[in-house]
Scaffold this motif. Structure first.
Motif, PDB file in Angstrom:
ATOM      1  N   MET A 182       0.838  -1.188   0.000  1.00 27.83           N
ATOM      2  CA  MET A 182       0.000   0.000   0.000  1.00 27.83           C
ATOM      3  C   MET A 182       0.878   1.244   0.000  1.00 27.83           C
ATOM      4  N   SER A 183       0.568   2.197  -0.842  1.00 20.90           N
ATOM      5  CA  SER A 183       1.316   3.453  -0.875  1.00 20.90           C
ATOM      6  C   SER A 183       0.420   4.581  -0.385  1.00 20.90           C
ATOM      7  N   TYR A 184       1.068   5.666  -0.013  1.00 21.09           N
ATOM      8  CA  TYR A 184       0.329   6.851   0.409  1.00 21.09           C
ATOM      9  C   TYR A 184      -0.323   7.501  -0.805  1.00 21.09           C
ATOM     10  N   GLN A 185      -1.460   8.155  -0.588  1.00 17.55           N
ATOM     11  CA  GLN A 185      -2.231   8.742  -1.682  1.00 17.55           C
ATOM     12  C   GLN A 185      -1.997  10.233  -1.884  1.00 17.55           C
ATOM     13  N   SER A 186      -1.609  10.928  -0.819  1.00 17.57           N
ATOM     14  CA  SER A 186      -1.389  12.367  -0.890  1.00 17.57           C
ATOM     15  C   SER A 186      -0.230  12.704   0.045  1.00 17.57           C
ATOM     16  N   VAL A 187       0.912  13.046  -0.550  1.00 19.46           N
ATOM     17  CA  VAL A 187       2.137  13.247   0.221  1.00 19.46           C
ATOM     18  C   VAL A 187       2.600  14.691   0.088  1.00 19.46           C
ATOM     19  N   LEU A 188       2.678  15.382   1.207  1.00 19.40           N
ATOM     20  CA  LEU A 188       3.212  16.741   1.233  1.00 19.40           C
ATOM     21  C   LEU A 188       4.693  16.637   1.549  1.00 19.40           C
ATOM     22  N   VAL A 189       5.528  17.131   0.637  1.00 19.59           N
ATOM     23  CA  VAL A 189       6.977  17.081   0.800  1.00 19.59           C
ATOM     24  C   VAL A 189       7.476  18.503   1.027  1.00 19.59           C
ATOM     25  N   ALA A 190       8.049  18.738   2.180  1.00 19.38           N
ATOM     26  CA  ALA A 190       8.565  20.066   2.528  1.00 19.38           C
ATOM     27  C   ALA A 190      10.069  20.079   2.301  1.00 19.38           C
ATOM     28  N   VAL A 191      10.531  21.027   1.478  1.00 18.91           N
ATOM     29  CA  VAL A 191      11.956  21.117   1.168  1.00 18.91           C
ATOM     30  C   VAL A 191      12.474  22.518   1.444  1.00 18.91           C
ATOM     31  N   LEU A 242       7.454   6.251  -1.388  1.00 21.34           N
ATOM     32  CA  LEU A 242       6.316   6.045  -0.498  1.00 21.34           C
ATOM     33  C   LEU A 242       4.976   6.272  -1.200  1.00 21.34           C
ATOM     34  N   ALA A 243       5.009   6.999  -2.319  1.00 22.86           N
ATOM     35  CA  ALA A 243       3.799   7.261  -3.106  1.00 22.86           C
ATOM     36  C   ALA A 243       3.696   6.288  -4.283  1.00 22.86           C
ATOM     37  N   GLY A 244       4.446   5.215  -4.231  1.00 19.77           N
ATOM     38  CA  GLY A 244       4.389   4.219  -5.288  1.00 19.77           C
ATOM     39  C   GLY A 244       4.923   4.726  -6.622  1.00 19.77           C
TER      40      GLY A 244
END
Length: 144
Positions: A1-10, A26-28
């Motif tokens: 299972m992967s995450y569906q909505s990933v907020l990446v802070a850079v 992680l989001a496939g």
């Protein structure tokens, strides 16, 4: 299972690529699930109170424009769509948590490179994001 909505802070450093690559795993591998964000701290906070002669609004707008350009360059290398590139203004941890709530993120991915105390474990911004977040958080170790 992967995450569906990933907020990446850079932070727009060279280490951002590694953080994004981990988030993509992680989001496939689906860049459409990634929301890439950078938070520009208020420019006024960097100047003494008597710096009234400086046009803070213009400086803030310039900082936001530069950050947007840099974020777009990083996002393009990873196939992240323009509508998922978010430059925010304010306190980093607060803005990251707020945006994660707004987009319904099920994961926040953020880099960590602190050097002492809690910062050794998480880093100051990552630690602040952790407290109060309503979704999973992954910290990616960056730097040495």
């Amino acid at each position: 299972m992967s995450y569906q909505s990933v907020l990446v802070a850079v932070d727009l450093s060279n280490e951002s690529a590694g953080i994004i690559e981990r988030a993509l795993e992680l989001a496939g591998g689906d860049a459409g699930k990634i929301y890439l964000t950078h938070v520009v701290e208020p420019v006024a906070a960097a100047y003494p109170i008597d710096a009234y002669a400086i046009n803070m609004t213009k400086l803030q707008e310039e900082a936001m424009a530069i950050a947007s350009q840099r974020l777009a360059g990083i996002a393009e290398k990873h196939g992240i769509p323009a509508e998922h590139q978010l430059v925010l203004a304010g306190a980093a941890a607060t803005e990251i948590r707020s945006k994660a709530e707004e987009i319904g993120a099920d994961l926040i991915v953020i880099g960590s490179h602190g050097t002492s105390g809690w910062k050794l474990l998480l880093g100051s911004t990552a630690n602040k994001v952790l407290h109060g977040a309503s979704c999973d958080i992954m910290t990616v170790r960056v730097g040495k």
